[in-house]
Scaffold this active site. Structure first.
Site, PDB file in Angstrom:
ATOM      1  N   ALA A  74       0.851  -1.020  -0.111  1.00  0.00           N
ATOM      2  CA  ALA A  74      -0.254  -0.258   0.088  1.00  0.00           C
ATOM      3  C   ALA A  74       0.612   1.332   0.058  1.00  0.00           C
ATOM      4  CB  ALA A  74      -0.782   0.404   1.213  1.00  0.00           C
ATOM      5  N   GLU A  95      10.867   3.440   6.341  1.00  0.00           N
ATOM      6  CA  GLU A  95      10.834   2.034   6.406  1.00  0.00           C
ATOM      7  C   GLU A  95      11.777   1.537   7.400  1.00  0.00           C
ATOM      8  OE1 GLU A  95      10.709  -1.434   5.930  1.00  0.00           O
ATOM      9  OE2 GLU A  95       9.167  -0.580   5.244  1.00  0.00           O
ATOM     10  N   HIS A 511      -1.761 -13.221   6.485  1.00  0.00           N
ATOM     11  CA  HIS A 511      -2.620 -12.098   5.289  1.00  0.00           C
ATOM     12  C   HIS A 511      -3.408 -11.463   6.985  1.00  0.00           C
ATOM     13  CE1 HIS A 511      -3.351 -14.414   1.184  1.00  0.00           C
ATOM     14  NE2 HIS A 511      -1.929 -13.938   2.043  1.00  0.00           N
TER      15      HIS A 511
END
Length: 578
Positions: A74, A95, A511
């Site tokens: 995303a 990050e 997930h």
């Protein structure tokens, strides 16, 4: 054509190999958006692009227009799009992991070797009764590209029913299938059979059908047909409407190399002066002044540093880190925050609740008659099925895995000989819900993840049916040339023995979703435009905003969320400029 659009097309063409470096340099200089001294080096290769970012990091600004936390699917889709749509906006992407240069990232055949390494956050769901009190690893990407850099490369777009549910929950039709399909078509560069009504070409995301699949994979499709299950030409497209269907996977692999979402969206904008990527930097919390986000606090090179924000902070840190950062910032259930000694800024009781994941059952193993070398990411055939025709969307999946994939319990109970492969049952519409909680107020502590897998009895029933289907396919005439014997379970199971096998074999697809759900009710964490309720200038764009997990691998859905976030932000800027 506007100059920033010209540069965008040149960058994509260079990355895709459609133009030469010399053509790129000439075109980039002509736009006037790139410094002359930067173009030759940046055009040479990806290493040079990263080196240019390192030089930019050496002169960090104190404040940026946008600060995006997390370079996952995303975050990369958001930053890549935002940078091209708003070329004057200064964007900082932070990050926690490093660049995606490891060979195990680039080679999709090695994807599972990243699990448990520095490229993985290493979270583990605490033991729970639903999985016979086993602790289940929840691997998530800690690297540029996030999950798209360490996953099995599956590109499976959400079902229509998934996205229309999001639209109903938010009251915003732009989250529905019709609008989302338009976004996907622009994003894709589909390499399979043309299907203009459903598939896009020329976009940044390279997607192809599984290349050169094993005869075993082709036989599996024949096996699905043999037991009466539908086989489709494309696991996206019309499948999104009907729900059921098995076929060759769509994969983000080109010429044997992973084409992560970072490669698709982020790398093409690294040349831009308005993008700074800060790696190996962990965000502790969002800095609030009153009810407004004014920046972020990070740890870089062992030191605490802060960056201000002029417009928006966007959390794209993933299934467990986004709720963790939000809670450390004082946004969460007030009772839980106080227990962790975090000052309460906003009482938002559902932060860290509603957590969902898909179940991948590692238990049905088969010995092949001879050695074989797996292809692509070792999984090339899969599909989805409604165990009850009245269901809104498929509740189970089956995936053929060309290695002996099994849980730690099943692997110990059923030793697998060489040449073993798996036909894995899956649960893709789970009713079980878990939680993410702070362990303490120390940002260095990982959160407490309690997924409560298979705590809902309907999940166990659906998974039992999925295992039954998988075993029937493996026993089909089409699969006989590839099955010497069923290694596990090796015989029919009933009653408590079957339940034990189900719970012992349960693992996850990794997930994790839903911990900061979007909605229009007063308990939703974010609204339809992904604004954190109770805090201005703070938004969330990742899997945590899903009200209900999509019934497919979540990477494409995360790309959609990132692109919708860019659409929302740039739409507001255009409106304000009028």
């Amino acid at each position: 054509m506007e100059t920033h659009e010209k540069l965008d097309r040149l960058e994509l063409a260079l990355i895709a190999g459609r133009i030469s470096r010399r053509t790129f340099i000439a075109g980039a200089l002509a736009t006037g958006l790139v410094a002359a001294e930067a173009v030759p080096a940046l055009a040479s290769d990806l290493d040079a692009m990263r080196a240019a970012q390192a030089r930019r990091v050496a002169s960090l600004k104190r404040s940026y227009d946008y600060v995006v936390v997390g370079a996952g699917s995303a975050g990369c889709a958001l930053v890549g799009t935002l940078a091209t749509k708003e070329p004057s906006a200064r964007i900082l992407l932070i990050e926690a992991g490093d660049w995606d240069t490891a060979p195990s990232v680039q080679d999709p055949r090695l994807w599972f070797t990243n699990l448990g390494t520095v490229r993985d956050w290493g979270d583990v769901s605490i033991p729970s009764p639903g999985v016979n009190n086993r602790a289940i690893p929840e691997h998530t990407g800690r690297v540029v590209g996030g999950g798209s850099s360490i996953n099995a490369t599956i590109w499976a777009r959400p079902f229509k029913a998934d996205l229309d549910h999001w639209a109903a929950e938010t009251g915003d039709s732009r989250w529905g299938y019709r609008h989302s399909l338009k976004i996907f078509k622009v994003a894709e560069d589909w390499q399979g059979t043309p299907n203009p009504a459903f598939r896009g070409t020329g976009g940044p995301v390279w997607v192809q059908p599984a290349a050169d699949p094993l005869p075993m994979a082709t036989a599996a499709l024949d096996g699905f047909r043999e037991v009466g299950l539908p086989v489709v030409d494309d696991l996206n497209g019309e499948r999104e409407l009907t729900g059921n269907g098995f076929g060759y996977m769509n994969q983000i692999i080109k010429d044997g190399r992973r084409q992560s979402i970072a490669r698709a969206f982020l790398y093409p904008v690294l040349i831009r002066e308005n993008v700074t990527v800060l790696v190996n930097t962990q965000v502790n919390r969002v800095l609030l002044r009153g009810d407004r986000a004014v920046g972020v606090e990070c740890v870089k090179d062992g030191k605490v540093v802060s960056f201000g924000v002029g417009r928006e902070v966007v959390l794209s840190a993933g299934g467990f880190n986004t709720p963790k950062i939000l809670m450390l910032s004082g946004v969460g259930h007030e009772k839980e925050l106080r227990a962790a000694h975090v000052p309460v800024r906003v009482h938002s009781p559902e932060v860290g609740k509603n957590v969902q994941d898909h179940i991948l059952h590692g238990g049905c193993l088969y010995e092949a008659p001879e050695a074989f070398e797996y292809r692509n990411s070792a999984a090339n055939v899969s599909g989805y099925y409604k165990t009850d025709s009245r269901l809104e969307l498929p509740d189970v999946s089956i995936v053929q895995i060309e290695i002996p994939y099994a849980s730690e319990v099943i692997a110990e109970q059923y030793p697998a000989p060489p040449n073993t492969w798996a036909l894995c049952a899956g649960l893709v519409a789970p009713k079980s819900r878990g939680t993410v909680r702070l362990r303490s107020s120390d940002p260095a502590d990982r959160p407490i993840v309690d997924m409560r897998f298979l705590s809902h009895p309907d999940d166990v029933t659906a998974l039992a049916r999925s295992i039954e289907i998988a075993r029937s396919v493996a026993a089909s005439a089409a699969m006989r040339p590839f099955v010497v014997r069923e290694v596990a379970p090796g015989r029919d199971l009933e009653g408590d023995e079957l339940i034990r096998f189900i719970r012992d074999g349960a693992t996850t697809y990794f997930h994790s979703s839903g911990a900061c759900r979007m909605g229009r009710d007063d308990r939703a964490v974010v609204d339809a435009e992904l604004r954190v309720n109770g805090v201005r200038n703070l938004r969330i764009a990742d899997s945590t905003v899903m009200p209900r997990i999509v019934a497919v691998p979540t990477m494409p859905a995360c790309v959609l969320i990132g692109l919708r976030m860019a659409e929302i932000l740039t739409g507001h800027r255009r409106h304000a400029a009028r």
